[in-house]
Design an enzyme around this catalytic site. Structure first.
Site, PDB file in Angstrom:
ATOM      1  N   GLY A 111       7.139   6.480  -0.111  1.00  0.00           N
ATOM      2  CA  GLY A 111       6.830   6.174   1.287  1.00  0.00           C
ATOM      3  C   GLY A 111       6.371   4.745   1.452  1.00  0.00           C
ATOM      4  O   GLY A 111       6.677   4.093   2.457  1.00  0.00           O
ATOM      5  N   ASP A 337      -5.729   9.215  -1.198  1.00  0.00           N
ATOM      6  CA  ASP A 337      -4.836   9.818  -2.200  1.00  0.00           C
ATOM      7  C   ASP A 337      -5.583  10.667  -3.230  1.00  0.00           C
ATOM      8  O   ASP A 337      -4.964  11.279  -4.103  1.00  0.00           O
ATOM      9  CB  ASP A 337      -4.072   8.708  -2.936  1.00  0.00           C
TER      10      ASP A 337
HETATM   11  C1  S3P Z   1      -0.555   3.024   0.543  1.00  0.00           C
HETATM   12  C2  S3P Z   1      -1.234   3.506   1.636  1.00  0.00           C
HETATM   13  C3  S3P Z   1      -1.624   4.907   1.796  1.00  0.00           C
HETATM   14  C4  S3P Z   1      -1.473   5.726   0.522  1.00  0.00           C
HETATM   15  C5  S3P Z   1      -0.222   5.388  -0.237  1.00  0.00           C
HETATM   16  C6  S3P Z   1      -0.172   3.902  -0.574  1.00  0.00           C
HETATM   17  C7  S3P Z   1      -0.224   1.596   0.487  1.00  0.00           C
HETATM   18  O1  S3P Z   1      -0.840   5.499   2.814  1.00  0.00           O
HETATM   19  O2  S3P Z   1      -1.497   7.111   0.800  1.00  0.00           O
HETATM   20  O3  S3P Z   1      -0.175   6.129  -1.454  1.00  0.00           O
HETATM   21  O4  S3P Z   1       0.101   1.079  -0.609  1.00  0.00           O
HETATM   22  O5  S3P Z   1      -0.300   0.929   1.527  1.00  0.00           O
HETATM   23  P1  S3P Z   1      -1.294   5.410   4.355  1.00  0.00           P
HETATM   24  O6  S3P Z   1      -1.725   4.025   4.575  1.00  0.00           O
HETATM   25  O7  S3P Z   1      -0.077   5.742   5.176  1.00  0.00           O
HETATM   26  O8  S3P Z   1      -2.387   6.418   4.512  1.00  0.00           O
END
Ligand code: S3P
Length: 456
Positions: A111, A337
């Site tokens: 993601g 996380d």
């Molecule tokens: C991350 C932000 C987090 C986290 C993901 C990594 C990043 O997500 O859960 O594993 O590297 O910016 P969200 O910002 O959508 O909560």
């Protein structure tokens, strides 16, 4: 189905699910070093690829998620190579220089790669198609599409604003002011990265602080970025577009989200005494360790220092009698996380742990509230699910019964797999995880390190 050689999303029979039963083998002892931070690794490749010249990255996390980012940046013109000594060299195209990729960008399970890269390409006059695995294809992308659309990019998505999706970037992006409706570093970073190739000043208003690696690294690469903090804690981040980014020498600190599994393991397995070296302790990431201390965990920081502009320490962890607490929802963004493994700690604690404010966990690699409720229940813990959290009545230090040979469902989620592996160490019959392949997205050395500290 997406074909990706050597990866867990491949449809080939070679990559069938890899179930494994994790059992306790006595105390965890010795010293381990955790691999590089995933968030910082992604950003070092992306920003390195936007400089003219050569950025050297030491300690890059070589997990599948980061390799997806590297493959995408290569497809858009960067040269990214691993050196014999383990360093990575990134030779970039300069701000605004991304090239039209020849084919779809396969984001695998990641993601972070998807959302940050959607930001980067939104302000380039290129058309980019993003695809991913079954887990990523369920995750909402509307949260980045809204601000990037305001800037002038257009999107074609699967129903529900999901992957596969196509971004048609703009060469006349508008510098917006965007107030984050969800506490998300990914959304903040997507807007800032789009702002890099936008004339004028882009402003992101962040009512609840989230991880600030993008801000730190953009400044480190030479961008003009300011952060003003208002009386109520709201952060106003302003980035001046079209900077000339300069190549850097980056040392990636160890990932606190990976260290978390070993910290909890050492706390709940009787007799454990473990040192975890090189743990990044950026305050926007490290709340788990404070919460575990409030629960009675013995976690001592040693040799606090700076690595790559981030605070780092070695953590000395000893098995501890934990007690349940009510976790303050204000800490959620700084340990977003880490809840799967916190739930495991709570399942072994004395008394009740109450968590709330965790709505965002439902849209991670899996619905982590539902997945952990089901997994811990199968492992013999007493768990109640609420709309925004879990309430867990701990075993009071007694091992869980375990799931034995009944496999818990990890839903292609690395953190569910690792959290339940740790639960298995503190169980009578072990815990079987249905598929360990996703662990390689963030922590390929997890099982080897677990074997090392169990045998020490
Ligand atoms: C991350 C932000 C987090 C986290 C993901 C990594 C990043 O997500 O859960 O594993 O590297 O910016 P969200 O910002 O959508 O909560």
């Amino acid at each position: 189905m997406i074909q990706r050689k050597g990866s867990f999303v491949s449809a080939s029979p070679m990559s069938a699910p890899l179930p494994r039963r994790f059992v306790g083998t006595g105390p965890l002892t010795g010293r381990i070093r955790v691999p590089g931070d995933k968030s910082i690794s992604h950003r070092s490749i992306m920003l390195g690829a936007l400089t003219v010249g050569e950025t050297r990255v030491t300690g890059l996390l070589e997990g599948e998620d980061v390799l997806s980012t590297a493959a995408a940046m290569r497809a858009m013109g960067a040269t990214i190579e691993r050196q014999a000594n383990g360093d990575w060299l990134v030779a970039g195209v300069g701000v605004g220089g991304l090239l039209q990729p020849a084919g779809a960008l396969d984001m695998g399970n990641s993601g972070t790669s998807t959302r940050l890269l959607m930001g980067l390409v939104a302000s380039h006059a290129i058309t980019t198609c993003f695809i991913g695995d079954a887990s990523l294809s369920k995750r909402p992308m509307g949260r980045v599409i809204t601000p990037l659309g305001d800037m002038g990019a257009t999107f074609t998505t699967y129903p529900g604003g999901r992957l596969p999706l196509i971004v048609t970037g703009t060469d006349t992006p508008v510098p917006i002011t965007y107030r984050l409706p969800v506490a998300s570093a990914q959304v903040k970073s997507a807007v800032l990265l789009a702002g890099l190739n936008t004339p004028g000043v882009i402003t992101v208003i962040e009512p609840v602080p989230t991880r600030d690696h993008s801000e730190r690294m953009l400044r480190g690469f030479g961008a003009e970025l300011s952060v003003d903090i208002e009386a109520d804690g709201t952060r106003i981040i302003r980035l001046t577009g079209q900077p000339e980014l300069r190549p850097q020498r980056i040392v990636v600190p160890g990932d606190p989200s990976s260290a978390a599994f070993f910290v909890v393991a050492a706390l709940i397995v009787p007799g454990s005494d473990l040192v975890i070296e090189n743990v990044g302790l950026n305050p926007t990431r490290a709340a788990l360790f404070d919460v575990l201390r409030l629960m009675g965990g013995h976690i001592v920081e040693m040799d606090r220092r700076e690595v790559g502009g981030e605070p780092v320490a070695d953590l000395h962890v000893r098995a501890s009698a934990l007690h349940g607490i009510v976790v303050d929802p204000a800490v959620v963004p700084s340990m977003v996380d880490e809840f799967p493994v916190l739930f495991v700690a709570a399942a072994l604690a004395h008394g009740r742990t109450v968590t709330s404010g965790l709505e965002e966990l439902r849209v991670k690699e899996s619905d982590r509230i539902a997945a952990m409720r089901a997994a811990l229940t199968l492992a013999g813990a007493r768990v109640e699910e609420t709309p925004d959290g879990l309430i867990i009545d701990g075993s009071g230090g007694k091992p869980l019964s375990g799931s034995g040979n009944d496999a818990i469902a990890t839903h292609l989620d690395h953190r569910i797999a690792m959290a339940m592996a740790i639960a298995g160490l503190a169980s009578e019959n072990g815990v079987t995880v249905d598929d360990t392949r996703p662990i390689a997205t963030s922590f390929p050395a997890f099982e080897r390190l677990l074997a090392d500290v169990s045998a020490a």
